[in-house]
Every structure is written in structure tokens, then in C-alpha cells.
Write an enzyme that holds these catalytic residues in place. Structure first.
Site, PDB file in Angstrom:
ATOM      1  N   ASP A 121       0.853  -1.184   0.000  1.00 37.19           N
ATOM      2  CA  ASP A 121       0.000   0.000   0.000  1.00 37.19           C
ATOM      3  C   ASP A 121       0.896   1.244   0.000  1.00 37.19           C
ATOM      4  O   ASP A 121       1.089   1.903   1.016  1.00 37.19           O
ATOM      5  CB  ASP A 121      -0.893  -0.015   1.238  1.00 37.19           C
ATOM      6  CG  ASP A 121      -2.012   1.012   1.166  1.00 37.19           C
ATOM      7  OD1 ASP A 121      -2.226   1.581   0.084  1.00 37.19           O
ATOM      8  OD2 ASP A 121      -2.677   1.235   2.191  1.00 37.19           O
ATOM      9  N   LYS A 176      -9.406   1.558  -9.516  1.00 36.23           N
ATOM     10  CA  LYS A 176      -9.980   1.771  -8.177  1.00 36.23           C
ATOM     11  C   LYS A 176     -11.090   2.807  -8.242  1.00 36.23           C
ATOM     12  O   LYS A 176     -10.923   3.887  -8.814  1.00 36.23           O
ATOM     13  CB  LYS A 176      -8.902   2.257  -7.208  1.00 36.23           C
ATOM     14  CG  LYS A 176      -7.974   1.163  -6.719  1.00 36.23           C
ATOM     15  CD  LYS A 176      -6.956   1.705  -5.724  1.00 36.23           C
ATOM     16  CE  LYS A 176      -7.555   1.897  -4.356  1.00 36.23           C
ATOM     17  NZ  LYS A 176      -6.514   2.300  -3.365  1.00 36.23           N
ATOM     18  N   THR A 228     -13.028   0.606  -3.569  1.00 37.70           N
ATOM     19  CA  THR A 228     -12.343   1.075  -2.379  1.00 37.70           C
ATOM     20  C   THR A 228     -13.276   1.892  -1.485  1.00 37.70           C
ATOM     21  O   THR A 228     -14.457   2.058  -1.804  1.00 37.70           O
ATOM     22  CB  THR A 228     -11.094   1.884  -2.796  1.00 37.70           C
ATOM     23  OG1 THR A 228     -10.312   2.195  -1.648  1.00 37.70           O
ATOM     24  CG2 THR A 228     -11.475   3.169  -3.521  1.00 37.70           C
ATOM     25  N   PHE A 263     -11.905  -1.197   4.575  1.00 37.11           N
ATOM     26  CA  PHE A 263     -10.922  -0.405   5.311  1.00 37.11           C
ATOM     27  C   PHE A 263     -10.950  -0.735   6.803  1.00 37.11           C
ATOM     28  O   PHE A 263     -11.681  -0.108   7.576  1.00 37.11           O
ATOM     29  CB  PHE A 263     -11.191   1.085   5.082  1.00 37.11           C
ATOM     30  CG  PHE A 263     -10.577   1.630   3.821  1.00 37.11           C
ATOM     31  CD1 PHE A 263     -10.479   0.864   2.680  1.00 37.11           C
ATOM     32  CD2 PHE A 263     -10.094   2.926   3.778  1.00 37.11           C
ATOM     33  CE1 PHE A 263      -9.919   1.362   1.519  1.00 37.11           C
ATOM     34  CE2 PHE A 263      -9.521   3.449   2.627  1.00 37.11           C
ATOM     35  CZ  PHE A 263      -9.430   2.667   1.487  1.00 37.11           C
TER      36      PHE A 263
END
Length: 308
Positions: free
Chosen positions: A17, A125, A149, A171
Site C-alpha cells: 500500500d 480503483k 475502495t 478499510f
């Protein structure tokens, strides 16, 4: 003794990431992800100075195009040091406009293809709004695979699976942040709400034979990663990857197919919006995440504008 990182790689695909290709080369992940915040950080790295200058040439003052070119240029550099895929994000300010997301996604793919990078090495994304999910559904049918996302709720996960998206990024850390602030609890282990959310989604997908990949994201500590060992993929910052590499303790697999999951949930737009409305955490974190990415996108564009 084998490190926890190597043990994790035996059961989960590890994704970096970051937009720093030197860090990626060091930690050796399979895939990598970027977003506007990471691209803004990358723009400050001296090694990217030439890329920034190259991206603003021949843009005819179109700072949005320059930004997309920079994102693709960073993606190209990352793809030189990983065997898998790069995730490149559509401008967050388009998150509530299906047609605009489609247009920008097509441009990103076109820029990659002009650079000799096939769509099989790229994930687009997109924020997990209703409009973003609809755009992803269309892109998937066109052979352009997507990474949804800013995903915080079970409703988002269910809608993404129904739309046939390739991958979702729930997340973990941001869910944890919200509940910690709201309840004053420092959650650990299996009690962590972010861990519980991804575990629920993973079991639901496997129980219902959805092919959508679950990639936990946004980690705050090693314990969250360890609790999700066995998840399809985990996207982890280089500093946490380094900590996993330095730890030689035993890593137990926590997630695996075969566990009980909930029955399939097919949502129309009204149902999706109602369930989203009922989830205060998901509503707030989605809005906050889009705003944050939008502000960082604007900062990146200001930096590029100065070079136009």
C-alpha cells in the site's frame, strides 16, 4: 524461524500500500495499490521529479489529464518491480457520477495501453458508492477489472459482489478508528470492529460462492493483520510489512473457506441507500474518505498546474 511475513504469504496474497517503488522493491509484494494521497506523497520523492515534468508535457493545460498521466507513470514504475497488478484510482470527485467514472476509467486504461501495459495488469480503483458500483459493473463486462475502495459496510460489500466486481478493499483501520472514538474502547484481537467487518464479508462471499476477491486495507497495527491471516489479499504499508518480516513468531490462519455465512442479499438502489443511511460509521467514513482523497487530488493538481 520463518518470519510472519513469509508465513502470511503462504496463505494470503500480500499487496504493498504505497506509491514508493523503492519501498516496493524492498518488500517484494505480489501487487501494489495507489490512491491520490499516496500519489501526492510520491510526488514529493526526488526520484519522481522527472516523471512529474514528463506528465505535464503535451497536456494543453488539462491538469486532470496530467494527473492521470502521473498516476499511470507511477503505476508503470511499480509494475517493473512487482509480478502482479497495480491499482490506479479514479478521481474521487467523480464518485457520484457513473458516466464520469466510466470516462475516466477508460482514459486510464488507454494511457496504460499506450505505454504497453495490458489491462490484465491493472485494476481501476473506484469509491464504493452506488454510482461507482454501477460503473464497475459496466467496466467488468467490458473486460476492465476493478478494485472497489472506501468500503466500510456490509451493504457495500453485498452490492459489489452482485455487480461482479473483481476485488473489494474494506478499510479495517478506519472502521476501528470510528468505533474507538465513538465508544472510547481500544479494541484488540477478534473484538476489533474492522476485523469483524472483513471476517463477516469474507465468510459471506465464500459461503455464497462469490468470486469477488476480499482485500483488507488500511491497517493500524500488526494485530489487525494477524487476525485476518488467510484473507484473499491484504494491502499493507511498507512499515508494517517490515515489522512482519522482523517477527518470527507463529502466525495462525484465521480465515478460510467453509465457515457459515449469511444468505445472499440482493439490493436495489433504495435498499442500498437505506442500509447505508442506517450505518452511521459507514456513512461518515465514506464521506470523509472521499473528501480526503478529493483534497489530496486538488493538492496534486496544484503541484502539476504550477508546471504546466
Amino acid at each position: 524461524m520463518t518470519s510472519k511475513l513469509e508465513q502470511l504469504k503462504q496463505m494470503t496474497t500480500v499487496v504493498a500500500d504505497t506509491g514508493d517503488f523503492e519501498a516496493i522493491a524492498r518488500v517484494k509484494p505480489v501487487d501494489a495499490t495507489t490512491n491520490p494521497s499516496l500519489l501526492l506523497k510520491a510526488a514529493a520523492i526526488p526520484g519522481y521529479a522527472e516523471l512529474l515534468n514528463a506528465c505535464v508535457s503535451d497536456c494543453k493545460g488539462d491538469v486532470g489529464l496530467a494527473s492521470d498521466r502521473f498516476g499511470v507513470a507511477v503505476g508503470q514504475e511499480i509494475l517493473k518491480v512487482i509480478p502482479g497488478r497495480i491499482s490506479t484510482e479514479v478521481d474521487a470527485r467523480l464518485s457520484f457520477d457513473t458516466d464520469a467514472v466510466l470516462k475516466r476509467a477508460h482514459r486510464l486504461i488507454e494511457l496504460y495501453e499506450k505505454a504497453g501495459i495490458g489491462r490484465d495488469r491493472v485494476l481501476i480503483k473506484i469509491a464504493s458508492t452506488w454510482e461507482g458500483i454501477r460503473a464497475a459493473e459496466i467496466l467488468e463486462k467490458e473486460g476492465i477489472q476493478t478494485n472497489l475502495t472506501l468500503l466500510f459496510s456490509f451493504a457495500q460489500a453485498a452490492a459489489c459482489a452482485d455487480a461482479g466486481v473483481f476485488l473489494i478493499s474494506p478499510f479495517v483501520g478506519r472502521i476501528y478508528d470510528w468505533y474507538k472514538k465513538a465508544n472510547g474502547n481500544d479494541y484488540t484481537g477478534a473484538d476489533d470492529p474492522g476485523v469483524q467487518s472483513v471476517t463477516r464479508i469474507y465468510n459471506y462471499y465464500k459461503a455464497n460462492d462469490y468470486k469477488t476477491v476480499v482485500m483488507g486495507a488500511s491497517f493500524r497495527n500488526l494485530n489487525q493483520i494477524e487476525q485476518l491471516a488467510g484473507c484473499d489479499r491484504l494491502t499493507i504499508s511498507p512499515d508494517l510489512i517490515d515489522k512482519l518480516a522482523a517477527d518470527t513468531g507463529k502466525l495462525e490462519r484465521k480465515l478460510a473457506p467453509g465457515h457459515t455465512g449469511e444468505a445472499r442479499l440482493s439490493l436495489n438502489e433504495a435498499q442500498f441507500r437505506w442500509l447505508s443511511n442506517e450505518d452511521a460509521m459507514a456513512t461518515e467514513k465514506l464521506a470523509e474518505g472521499i473528501r480526503q482523497f478529493a483534497r489530496d487530488q486538488e493538492k496534486l493538481e496544484a503541484l502539476l498546474q504550477a508546471k504546466l
